[in-house]
Design a protein around this motif. Structure first.
Motif, short mmCIF file in Angstrom:
data_model
loop_
_atom_site.label_atom_id
_atom_site.label_comp_id
_atom_site.label_asym_id
_atom_site.label_seq_id
_atom_site.Cartn_x
_atom_site.Cartn_y
_atom_site.Cartn_z
N MET A 1 0.85 -1.17 0.00
CA MET A 1 0.00 0.00 0.00
C MET A 1 0.89 1.23 0.00
SD MET A 1 -3.17 -1.18 2.50
CE MET A 1 -2.70 -0.07 3.74
N LYS A 2 0.54 2.18 -0.84
CA LYS A 2 1.33 3.40 -0.92
C LYS A 2 0.43 4.62 -0.71
CE LYS A 2 5.00 1.76 -3.87
NZ LYS A 2 5.77 1.99 -5.08
N TYR A 3 1.00 5.60 -0.08
CA TYR A 3 0.33 6.88 0.13
C TYR A 3 1.01 7.88 -0.79
CZ TYR A 3 -1.77 4.86 4.29
OH TYR A 3 -2.49 4.08 5.16
N LEU A 4 0.24 8.71 -1.46
CA LEU A 4 0.77 9.72 -2.35
C LEU A 4 0.65 11.09 -1.68
CD1 LEU A 4 1.84 10.37 -5.21
CD2 LEU A 4 -0.53 10.66 -5.91
N VAL A 5 1.77 11.80 -1.57
CA VAL A 5 1.79 13.12 -0.96
C VAL A 5 2.03 14.12 -2.09
CG1 VAL A 5 2.89 14.61 0.75
CG2 VAL A 5 2.75 12.15 1.15
N CYS A 6 1.15 15.12 -2.23
CA CYS A 6 1.24 16.10 -3.30
C CYS A 6 1.27 17.51 -2.72
CB CYS A 6 0.04 16.00 -4.24
SG CYS A 6 -0.24 14.36 -4.89
N GLY A 7 1.94 18.41 -3.43
CA GLY A 7 1.97 19.81 -3.01
C GLY A 7 2.50 20.70 -4.11
N ASN A 8 2.13 21.99 -4.11
CA ASN A 8 2.60 22.99 -5.08
C ASN A 8 3.55 23.97 -4.40
OD1 ASN A 8 0.96 22.02 -7.18
ND2 ASN A 8 -0.78 23.24 -6.50
N HIS A 9 4.65 24.30 -5.12
CA HIS A 9 5.61 25.27 -4.59
C HIS A 9 6.22 26.03 -5.77
CE1 HIS A 9 8.27 27.10 -1.72
NE2 HIS A 9 9.34 26.67 -2.37
N GLU A 10 5.94 27.32 -5.81
CA GLU A 10 6.46 28.21 -6.85
C GLU A 10 6.21 27.67 -8.26
OE1 GLU A 10 10.57 28.88 -5.93
OE2 GLU A 10 10.10 29.89 -4.04
N GLY A 11 4.99 27.23 -8.49
CA GLY A 11 4.60 26.77 -9.82
C GLY A 11 4.98 25.33 -10.12
N ALA A 12 5.70 24.68 -9.28
CA ALA A 12 6.08 23.28 -9.50
C ALA A 12 5.22 22.36 -8.63
CB ALA A 12 7.55 23.08 -9.17
N ARG A 13 4.84 21.26 -9.21
CA ARG A 13 4.02 20.27 -8.50
C ARG A 13 4.92 19.13 -8.04
NH1 ARG A 13 -0.56 19.92 -6.03
NH2 ARG A 13 -1.58 17.93 -6.12
N GLU A 14 4.83 18.78 -6.78
CA GLU A 14 5.65 17.71 -6.19
C GLU A 14 4.74 16.54 -5.84
OE1 GLU A 14 9.49 16.63 -5.02
OE2 GLU A 14 9.01 18.71 -5.42
N ASN A 15 5.07 15.34 -6.36
CA ASN A 15 4.33 14.12 -6.06
C ASN A 15 5.30 13.11 -5.47
OD1 ASN A 15 1.82 14.97 -7.17
ND2 ASN A 15 2.61 14.55 -9.21
N LEU A 16 5.04 12.69 -4.24
CA LEU A 16 5.92 11.76 -3.55
C LEU A 16 5.12 10.60 -3.01
CD1 LEU A 16 7.68 14.55 -1.50
CD2 LEU A 16 8.67 13.41 -3.47
N THR A 17 5.72 9.40 -3.00
CA THR A 17 5.02 8.24 -2.44
C THR A 17 5.69 7.84 -1.13
OG1 THR A 17 6.41 6.70 -3.70
CG2 THR A 17 4.31 7.34 -4.69
N ARG A 18 4.87 7.33 -0.22
CA ARG A 18 5.36 6.84 1.07
C ARG A 18 4.66 5.52 1.37
NH1 ARG A 18 8.75 9.75 -0.05
NH2 ARG A 18 9.58 11.53 1.06
N ALA A 19 5.36 4.63 2.06
CA ALA A 19 4.82 3.29 2.33
C ALA A 19 3.81 3.26 3.47
CB ALA A 19 5.96 2.33 2.64
N THR A 20 3.97 4.15 4.45
CA THR A 20 3.08 4.11 5.63
C THR A 20 2.37 5.45 5.80
OG1 THR A 20 4.79 4.88 7.14
CG2 THR A 20 4.60 2.48 6.80
N ALA A 21 1.31 5.42 6.58
CA ALA A 21 0.56 6.64 6.87
C ALA A 21 1.40 7.61 7.68
CB ALA A 21 -0.73 6.30 7.62
N ALA A 22 2.19 7.08 8.61
CA ALA A 22 3.03 7.94 9.45
C ALA A 22 4.08 8.67 8.61
CB ALA A 22 3.71 7.12 10.54
N ALA A 23 4.68 7.96 7.66
CA ALA A 23 5.68 8.59 6.78
C ALA A 23 5.04 9.64 5.88
CB ALA A 23 6.39 7.53 5.95
N ALA A 24 3.83 9.36 5.41
CA ALA A 24 3.12 10.32 4.56
C ALA A 24 2.77 11.58 5.34
CB ALA A 24 1.86 9.68 3.98
N LEU A 25 2.32 11.42 6.58
CA LEU A 25 2.00 12.57 7.43
C LEU A 25 3.25 13.41 7.70
CD1 LEU A 25 -0.44 11.04 10.04
CD2 LEU A 25 -0.92 12.95 8.51
#
Length: 108
Positions: A1-25
């Motif tokens: 199971m993977k969690y996807l963490v997304c965010g925008n910063h200065e026009g760039a979109r960042e998509n990161l995956t994490r294995a656990t809920a704690a790591a994603a948080l």
């Protein structure tokens, strides 16, 4: 199971995956501190959590732990006594008692 963490910063979109809920948080909070906007977490079930909903991701883990603790307590309980199985087709083991006979030769 993977969690996807997304965010925008200065026009760039960042998509990161994490294995656990704690790591994603942890990563999502780090992105917020670095000034990212529109930070969100996508759970393996497809649920989208925005920054004000991150606390919903912490609660299921606590609930799961509580269920595991209850399961452990059930195993520690005394086993139930075995009940003697009764077969309906078997004759009764009670002592024979007098029963009236209804024979066809006596008619009134």
């Amino acid at each position: 199971m993977k969690y996807l963490v997304c965010g925008n910063h200065e026009g760039a979109r960042e998509n990161l995956t994490r294995a656990t809920a704690a790591a994603a948080l942890k990563k999502a909070r780090q992105l917020l501190q670095e000034g990212y906007i529109d930070v969100r977490i996508c759970t393996p079930r497809g649920q989208l959590l925005f920054s004000d909903e991150f606390n919903h991701l912490e609660k299921p883990e606590e609930i799961n732990m509580a269920k595991d603790e209850r399961r452990g307590n059930r195993e520690a309980n005394k086993p139930k006594k075995e009940k003697m199985k009764v077969i309906a087709a078997a004759p009764s083991q009670k002592a024979a008692t007098w029963q009236p006979s209804f024979s066809p030769d006596k008619k009134k």
